[in-house]
Write an enzyme that holds these catalytic residues in place. Structure first.
Site, PDB file in Angstrom:
ATOM      1  N   ASN A 130       0.296 -12.526   9.309  1.00 33.99           N
ATOM      2  CA  ASN A 130      -0.548 -11.614   8.638  1.00 33.99           C
ATOM      3  C   ASN A 130       0.230 -10.799   7.704  1.00 33.99           C
ATOM      4  O   ASN A 130       1.509 -10.561   8.057  1.00 33.99           O
ATOM      5  CB  ASN A 130      -1.168 -10.800   9.798  1.00 33.99           C
ATOM      6  CG  ASN A 130      -2.170  -9.596   9.299  1.00 33.99           C
ATOM      7  OD1 ASN A 130      -3.160  -9.880   8.842  1.00 33.99           O
ATOM      8  ND2 ASN A 130      -1.714  -8.479   9.668  1.00 33.99           N
ATOM      9  N   HIS A 134      -5.265  -4.056   2.076  1.00 33.02           N
ATOM     10  CA  HIS A 134      -5.453  -2.579   1.637  1.00 33.02           C
ATOM     11  C   HIS A 134      -5.507  -2.404   0.359  1.00 33.02           C
ATOM     12  O   HIS A 134      -4.380  -2.565  -0.119  1.00 33.02           O
ATOM     13  CB  HIS A 134      -4.376  -1.949   2.413  1.00 33.02           C
ATOM     14  CG  HIS A 134      -4.124  -2.127   4.042  1.00 33.02           C
ATOM     15  ND1 HIS A 134      -5.015  -1.438   4.889  1.00 33.02           N
ATOM     16  CD2 HIS A 134      -3.423  -2.629   4.652  1.00 33.02           C
ATOM     17  CE1 HIS A 134      -4.848  -1.850   6.041  1.00 33.02           C
ATOM     18  NE2 HIS A 134      -3.883  -2.536   6.098  1.00 33.02           N
TER      19      HIS A 134
END
Ligand code: XIL
Length: 302
Positions: A169, A206
């Site tokens: 990730n 994000h």
């Protein structure tokens, strides 16, 4: 479908959110959670400082509360995260070398064993690559134990729970042209070619004005998927408001739907006021728990 989870389920996908155990007593929060979401990621409760605050003393209170919430609402659970330079307990921050290597592998074995059978996917390693144009690994105490620390972590996780999907990730890996994206791609390609157990790649996603949704986002997801791994959007939030924000959320949702191996989307919080971003409005529900334009855009796109 009239909820995010049921709409995503029509194409075999999930729609998830990060959850904080401390907010589960908030009925507005839990109401939206149980109605809308089919996957849960603990926002902090399964990180190293939470699960092993003192070496070899494991603490599962917060993680277990979130696991119980997921089970009670029939949602799946993403484990986050086993090995990371961030949110390490003090005892680990000052460790190095073979002592640290042993400690992180023991951590992985213990935590994955505790949650064995309950986890859909683990973020085994988080944020191990440097930002910028180098394409290098991020310097950290874990990296300094040897470049093979990442594959050792994946092998330990597989041994402890053969049924959980194992993910790498990271953030800023969304733009296909960036050195960091290319470097993670080459690592996954190498792991696949050598049989290192990796099943999925998480794109935190994000996004904000400095780091917008790149035009080649779908290409990036597809190229990773073509290595034979699932891709997952794991921590989505997008700064902004109104129709611009809604359109960006739509773009991300459509990108996932266009990639057969994009298994699902997780947003990093429920209401704007739940966001880790101290200011801004990057999520799908406003502070009162009302659906925003971004929510409707996502639901329409699913
Ligand atoms: C954040 C949490 O949202 C905050 O509550 C905490 O203080 C710091 O970590 N990338 C990750 C997440 O992988 O674990 C981070 O979560 C956000 C960035």
């Amino acid at each position: 479908g009239t909820t995010l989870g049921s709409a995503a389920n029509r194409t075999g996908r999930y729609f998830g959110t990060a959850v904080s155990a401390s907010k589960l007593s908030d009925s507005v929060y839990t109401g939206i959670l149980t109605r809308e979401f089919s996957m849960i990621t603990p926002e902090n409760e399964m990180k190293i400082d939470a699960t092993e605050p003192n070496q070899n003393q494991f603490s599962y209170t917060g993680g277990d509360r979130i696991a119980a919430q997921a089970a009670s609402q029939g949602a799946r659970l993403r484990g986050h995260t086993l090995a990371w330079h961030g949110q390490q307990p003090g005892w680990m921050q000052s460790m190095e070398g073979t002592t640290l290597r042993q400690a992180i592998l023991n951590h992985i074995t213990q935590v994955v064993t505790h949650y064995r059978g309950k986890i859909y996917a683990w973020d085994v390693v988080n944020e191990a690559f440097a930002d910028g144009g180098s394409g290098a690994r991020r310097d950290s105490n874990l990296q300094r134990t040897g470049n093979d620390w990442i594959e050792a972590a994946f092998r330990a996780a597989r041994a402890a729970d053969p049924d959980a999907k194992l993910c790498y990730n990271d953030y800023n890996t969304d733009d296909w042209t960036q050195a960091k994206t290319q470097a993670v791609y080459r690592m996954v390609q190498d792991f696949r070619s050598r049989g290192v157990p990796i099943d999925c790649v998480g794109f935190q996603s994000h996004f904000n004005a400095n780091s917008p949704v790149p035009p080649n986002y779908r290409t990036t997801l597809q190229n990773f998927a073509d290595l034979g791994v699932d891709v997952q959007i794991t921590e989505l939030d997008i700064e902004g408001s109104g129709t611009t924000q809604a359109s960006n959320f739509r773009t991300v949702t459509e990108a996932c739907l266009a990639v057969a191996r994009c298994a699902g989307i997780t947003v990093w919080g429920i209401r704007d006021t739940d966001s880790w971003r101290s200011s801004g409005t990057p999520l799908l529900f406003d502070g009162n728990g009302q659906k925003k334009a971004a929510y409707t855009a996502v639901l329409d796109a699913l």
